[in-house]
Each structure stands twice: as C-alpha cells, then as structure tokens.
Scaffold this motif. Structure first.
Motif: not given
Length: 767
Positions: A391-411
């Motif tokens: 509830k307290l996190l700003p939308p920009q912070a949520k968006s950044w966390l989603d990108r950072y913790t999303g599934t990343n696959t190395d080439d």
C-alpha cells in the motif's frame, strides 16, 4: 563407603534436572534448547536454592565434546549435492545477511563501549539464525509446504558453512592479535581454502570408498567406533594445523555423509550427539548470571532490537537482491529474525580462547531466548507487513521491483561462458591444490626423510621420480586440449572468432600450471638449471599429454570420486523413482541424419581423419549411401558422394558439431531435427528385423574379457560390431566415454548395434 568420582555426581544432577526441565518445556510447547539452558542455570553457580556442580573443568571438557558431536552431526546431515541444488538465491541472501549483521553487531558493540574483539565476535553471533527454532516454528504454524520455506532452508545450509568458516577466521584473528593486518587475514583465508579443498578431494575419494569396502565387515558397534574415531582423528588433525576442532568434526561428518551407510551412522550417532549436546547447552545455561543480566538490561534490549530489525532488513534485502519476489523476500526475512545454537558455539569459542569478556556470554544467551519467543510472532507478521508495504510503495517502485524480480534468462553466450568459467575455476582450484600439496610434501617431508637415509644424488632422484609419478595423472588431466568442459569449449570456439583469444588464455593458464609443476620437479628437486630444466619440462609435458595410460588412470580416479560424491543422491532418486533409473541414457543421447553436399570438402576422406569424436564428441553410427549401408563404421571408412551420416551424441555435442559445420563449411546439411534415443528406438522398431538397431546393457563381471582394458584397447566396434554409447559406474554416468577409460568390475556398459552384434555377444557368451 565406595567413593564416586565427582564427574558422576555432577552428571547425575545435570541430566536429571535437564530431563525434568525439557519435559516441562515440551509440555508448554517450547524448544528443548531453552529447557537445557534453564537446567544449566538451576545447576550452575548463580542459583543458590539448588545444589551446584563441583567440578567445572570436567563439565567444560564434556561441553567441548558436545560441540564436536553437534558439528559432526551437522556434517552427517549435510549433502554436497544439496549445497549445489540450493541455487544462487541462498548464496546471495546469506552473503548479504551475514555481511550486514556482522556490521550491525560490530558497530552495536562499539557504541555500547565494548572492545574490538567483543564487538567482532558479537557480529558473528548475531549473524547466525537458528535452524532448530525455525523448523519448529514452521511445523507449529504448518508452513513447511510454502515456497519461501525452501529458500529459508537453503539459507540455513549456507549459514552453517559460513559459520564454520567464520569460526576459523575469528579464531585466527583472536590468536594473532586484536589488530590483524589485511595480508595476514588474506593468508589465513588462502590457507583455509587450500586445506578445505585438499580435505574435500582426498576425503571424498577415500572415506566413502573405505566404508563401501568395509560395509560387510562392520556391525553397528564397529560402525559407531570407526565413525567416532575418524571424527576425533580429523578434530586432532585440524587442531594441529591451527584450525578449530569444530571445523574438523564438520568436515569428517560431511565426508561420512556420502558413505553408503551414512543414514545408519547418523542414526547410531544421534543418541551420543543428544547426550553431549545436552551437556553443552546445560553448560551454556551455567554461564547465565542474573546480576549481569540486570546490569546489562540496556545492552540486551539494544541487541534484541538490533537483531530483529537487522535480520528483517538484511535477510529480506538479500533474498530480494537474488531476484525473488517482494512477497517471498519478506516472508524469508521475517522467518530468520533470531539467533540460536550456533551463536552459543561462537561464544564458547571466544571464551575458550580468552578473547571475549565474561559478560558477553549471558547477554547472548538472553538475546537468543528472547528472539526465540518472538520468532513465531515475526513469521505471522510477515503477511500483514507485506500488505502494508504494497500500500505504501509508490507505483514507480512497484514497477521497478516487478522488472527486477521478473524471470530473467541469460542469453546462450553469457550462460555458456558462465558454465565454462565455473567448471574451469573449480577444476583448476582442485588441480592446483593437489599439485601444491604433492610438491610441499615432497620438498618438506619426503626429501628430508630420504636425505637422512640415502646419499644426496639418489635421495633427490628418488624424490623427483616419486613426485613425477604421483603428479602425472593429474597433469594429464591439466594438459587435455580443452579448458575442462570440451563441449562448451568447442561450442564457444566455433560460435564466434572473438571467443578464440579468451579461450586461448584459459588454455594458457592450464599450460602454465603444468609447466610450473614440472619445473618444480626438475629445478627444485633435481637441481637442474636453466636450459636443461626447460628442455626436461617440454619433454615431460609431451610424454604426459600423449599417454593414454595416464589418461585412463586419471579417469579411474575421477570416476571413483564422482561415484562417491553422487551415489547417495542417485540411490535416493532411484529408490523414489525405480522406473526412471535409465532415463538419463534414453534422453541424454540424440541422433540426427546429415546429407553430404556435392561440394563437401570431407568427401573422399576417412572418418579417422575427420575426427568427429575427438573434436566434437559425436560418433558416426551409420553411413547410408545409394548402394551401401555401413553400420558402426570404423576409422578407415571413406565418406563417399551421396552418403548420409547418422550421428549420435548429446544435445550440446550436436550443437558444437552444427557450429563447426557452419564455421568450417564442412558441406553437411541436417536432414531433420534431432531425435532422442528413446524416440529413435521406437521409430526403429518399424523396420525389418535385420535393419533394426538394438540397445543392450552389459554388466562387466570378474570373468568379462574386457575387464581391466581400456575402451580403445578393447576395440569393441570391430570385435562385437557395436558402438559404446554410455557407461554406468555406481552413480556415475558417462555418455560417449573417453577411449582411455578402463573398464572396472560391476560397470554397466551400454552398446548399440544390430543383429550381428547380438549374434557375436551370444557366441562369445557375453549375454
């Protein structure tokens, strides 16, 4: 009246009181460790309403034995495969948590006015969470099936290892001085890594093999005696080398954990561990002085707050930094917010070395007791706290966390380089350690010993010869053409020309290690100088690198090591899924057809000159021409116009081959996608019987004609009309084994062939 030794009176009182207090704590659903601490306080010198122990020295000695058995039991529960499987999340989270809590503890101690060593040890104590308390809390709250609990258990595994290392470093710093230089600390770390690698490699080769050999000769009594004897022997060795007894106990426990009867040993040792462990925790309670606790109420409060808040921040941040979601990270961080039994062991180390103040022990016990009671409440508070943060996190912070913790696959490029460098580093670390240990043993032990019994030239010659013989199989492995992983090396080599230079640097590193080892033999041991020593190095390197016998000896040693390392895990896997015990063979191997183009440069060349197996790891299973079909073609077979080649290999080997076809313009075109061996054999059954390929498993027993011979010397392709595609040696599985591999008794050999192979094997009574 018969006189009883004092220790018996003390033990009777300790165990009786501990028994009653633990029953009480079990009744009120609290950890047994707290019951032991209360029993120690009751029987200790600071509680005047109950008889106290009279011989503190004996109880202290028994408590040290308790630490040894606690760490030995921890090692028995440890698994190198489990360590490998916890993934990078646990390593990153543990590194952040321990680093952060070390800083929190150190600065908290300094702010409280404590000295440097007290603050340093405090940081170590606050960084260790309690496995016992967390497991109990998860069970009570019925959370064991949650996803985050797997990460927590992984962190606890790495914490145990880090705790052992931390004890060694703290002991080193304490013994040296309060102000250890960076150089001394780095040397201590290097020395620790050297002995850990050496003990791991030699121990993993020798200890499980010994228990496997003696399994039928040892009953339960002998098993306990031998196991505890090995534990105490490693404790003595570690102590004489300047390390802690806890390190020696843990190492031997982790080595015995890979033995075939490890579960039985763990079961037999458990009562001994419980007895001595109880005495250790009771001795912890004896250190609790109510007067000091009242006097140190403020530091206790400060450290409780620092522990809970620090663990919440750094544990959550560490899991988040590893790429896990915010939800998982918060639950992990709130689960690890306590200190426990390992902190007592670190405190006990500091007390035994006489480098920490006496008031620190009861303070850390009090902090542990309080955080034990707060642990379930912290775990239950994780979800509400997570919802509040959302509830307290700003939308920009949520968006950044989603990108950072999303599934990343190395080439593929990054992942291939990562895998190659990881394997290269581990292998070279092991090789360098073994070669250095042999060199040090030769120079400082063997040469002086022979020098006292033989005349000087002969002592040097004999030492150099023995060192050369022992080093040769290891140097043969160092001098192989590729950097430890042939498939990845070749894949990267053929993928891009820009990869050639860094790959050559890796090869140069291997050559440098081998040259330095050989130069040591000829220059230091034989006392040759300059040009003569260099020429000797070149000649020896050529001899070693071209010796199939040395390669077979190294492969025999390596396979035994890998069997011991993986057998426990593979045995459990096969017991849980007996129907899938052979799927590695069916799924790992793939087959694919290639058409020979009209302008192909390989037309008219023999298979031996093409070196498909040596360069890419693939085998030619069949040559299919317009007017001919050649099964399991030999090296002299010529590739002709219009031929179709059937290749068999692993997925990575076929990828290497495809890359080579493109880069070297071999004039081959893949006909279709690769098929797994399982799929190929199913399609193959539609053919006429004489055209069908057959897959057979042959057990090599003591009467086998190929026992003790290498794959190359056995020449099974010509003798049995078959192709060897796999081998199982215990839990060690090899696809497309090296031609220098020597067959051992009880090996399971997988071969492919046709009816002619079947007829030959029946005629020679192999089947």
């Amino acid at each position: 009246m018969t006189h009883l030794p004092t220790i018996i009176n003390d033990l009777a009182m300790i165990l009786l009181v501990a028994g009653f207090t633990t029953i009480l704590f079990k009744k009120i659903n609290q950890p047994l460790v707290l019951g032991y601490i209360v029993a120690g306080f009751i029987t200790g010198p600071h509680f005047n309403f109950f008889p106290t122990i009279t011989d503190k020295a004996n109880v202290h000695a028994w408590s040290e034995i308790g630490v040894i058995f606690l760490l030995f039991a921890l090692g028995l529960e440890f698994s190198f495969y489990k360590l490998k499987s916890v993934g990078s999340t646990a390593f990153i989270a543990t590194a952040v948590e321990i680093g952060g809590m070390l800083a929190v503890g150190y600065f908290a101690g300094m702010l409280l006015g404590w000295n440097h060593m007290d603050s340093l040890f405090l940081g170590g104590m606050l960084s260790m969470s309690s496995t016992t308390i967390i497991i109990k809390a998860f069970d009570d709250l019925k959370l064991r099936a949650q996803r985050f609990t797997e990460i927590v258990f992984g962190v606890l595994i790495i914490e145990d290892i880090a705790g052992i290392v931390m004890m060694v470093l703290l002991a080193t710093m304490a013994v040296a001085s309060a102000d250890v230089s960076t150089t001394e600390l780095l040397l201590s770390i290097g020395r620790l890594i050297f002995f850990l690698v050496l003990w791991f490699v030699l121990g993993m080769y020798l200890v499980p093999s010994f228990f496997k050999w003696a399994k039928q000769l040892m009953n339960e009594e002998t098993l306990v005696v031998v196991s505890i004897g090995l534990c105490l022997g490693m404790v003595v060795l570690a102590t004489q080398l300047g390390f802690s007894s806890a390190l020696g106990a843990f190492i031997m426990g982790s080595l015995i954990a890979e033995a075939p009867n490890a579960e039985k040993i763990e079961h037999l040792v458990a009562p001994i561990k419980d007895l001595f462990g109880a005495i250790f925790f009771v001795s912890v309670g004896m250190m609790v002085d109510p007067a000091i606790l009242l006097e140190q109420a403020l530091p206790i409060f400060v450290l409780v707050v620092a522990t809970i808040i620090g663990k919440l921040i750094f544990s959550t941040g560490g899991v988040l930094a590893s790429g896990q979601s915010l939800n998982t990270s918060v639950h992990c961080g709130f689960s690890l917010a306590q200190i426990g039994e390992f902190s007592f062991i670190i405190a006990s180390l500091g007390m035994s070395l006489g480098v920490i103040s006496s008031f620190l022990y009861p303070i850390i016990v009090a902090v542990s007791v309080i955080t034990t009671f707060t642990t379930p409440f912290c775990i239950m508070a994780a979800e509400p706290f997570y919802q509040l943060v959302l509830k307290l996190l700003p939308p920009q912070a949520k968006s950044w966390l989603d990108r950072y913790t999303g599934t990343n696959t190395d080439d593929d490029k990054d992942q291939d380089w990562k895998n190659l460098l990881t394997g290269y580093t581990m292998r070279m670390l092991i090789f360098i350690t073994l070669l250095a240990a042999i060199a040090l043993g030769a120079e400082y032990y063997l040469l002086p010993y022979l020098g006292n019994t033989l005349k000087l030239p002969y002592s040097r010659l004999l030492t150099a010869a023995a060192t050369f013989i022992i080093m040769s199989p290891i140097l043969r492995a160092v001098l192989v053409n590729r950097a430890g992983n042939g498939d990845l090396f070749s894949k990267l080599w053929f993928k891009k020309r820009a990869n050639h230079l860094p790959l050559m640097f890796l090869v140069f590193g291997k050559l440098l290690v081998a040259s330095a080892s050989l130069y040591f033999i000829f220059h230091t041991l034989l006392n040759l100088h300059g040009f003569l020593a260099c020429v000797s190095v070149l000649l020896a390197a050529y001899f070693i690198s071209s010796s199939d016998w040395l390669m077979s000896e190294y492969l025999r040693i390596e396979s035994r090591f890998l069997v011991n390392l993986n057998e426990k895990h593979m045995r459990k896997h096969r017991e849980s899924a007996p129907d899938d015990s052979r799927t590695w063979f069916d799924e790992d191997l793939q087959l694919v057809y290639y058409d020979l183009q009209k302008d192909s440069p390989i037309k008219g060349r023999s298979l031996r000159s093409l070196g498909f197996r040596e360069s890419y790891g693939c085998n030619v299973l069949q040559l299919l021409g317009t007017h001919r079909t050649v099964d399991m073609p030999g090296g002299e077979q010529i590739v002709e116009q219009g031929d179709k080649l059937l290749l068999i290999g692993t997925s990575s080997q076929l990828q290497v081959f495809d890359a080579a076809v493109r880069q070297r313009s071999l004039g081959l075109e893949r006909c279709d996608l690769p098929q797994s061996l399982r799929e190929f054999m199913l399609d193959n059954h539609r053919n006429k019987p004489e055209q069908q390929f057959l897959s057979l498993a042959i057990t090599i027993d003591k009467h086998s004609p190929i026992l003790g011979t290498s794959l190359k010397a056995a020449d099974l392709r010509n003798k049995w009309s078959c192709l060897v595609v796999g081998l199982e040696r215990g839990a060690f599985t090899i696809t497309n084994p090296h031609v220098s591999l020597v067959f051992e008794e009880n090996d399971l050999l997988w071969v492919l062939g046709k009816q002619k192979m079947m007829n030959t094997l029946i005629r020679e009574e192999i089947l």
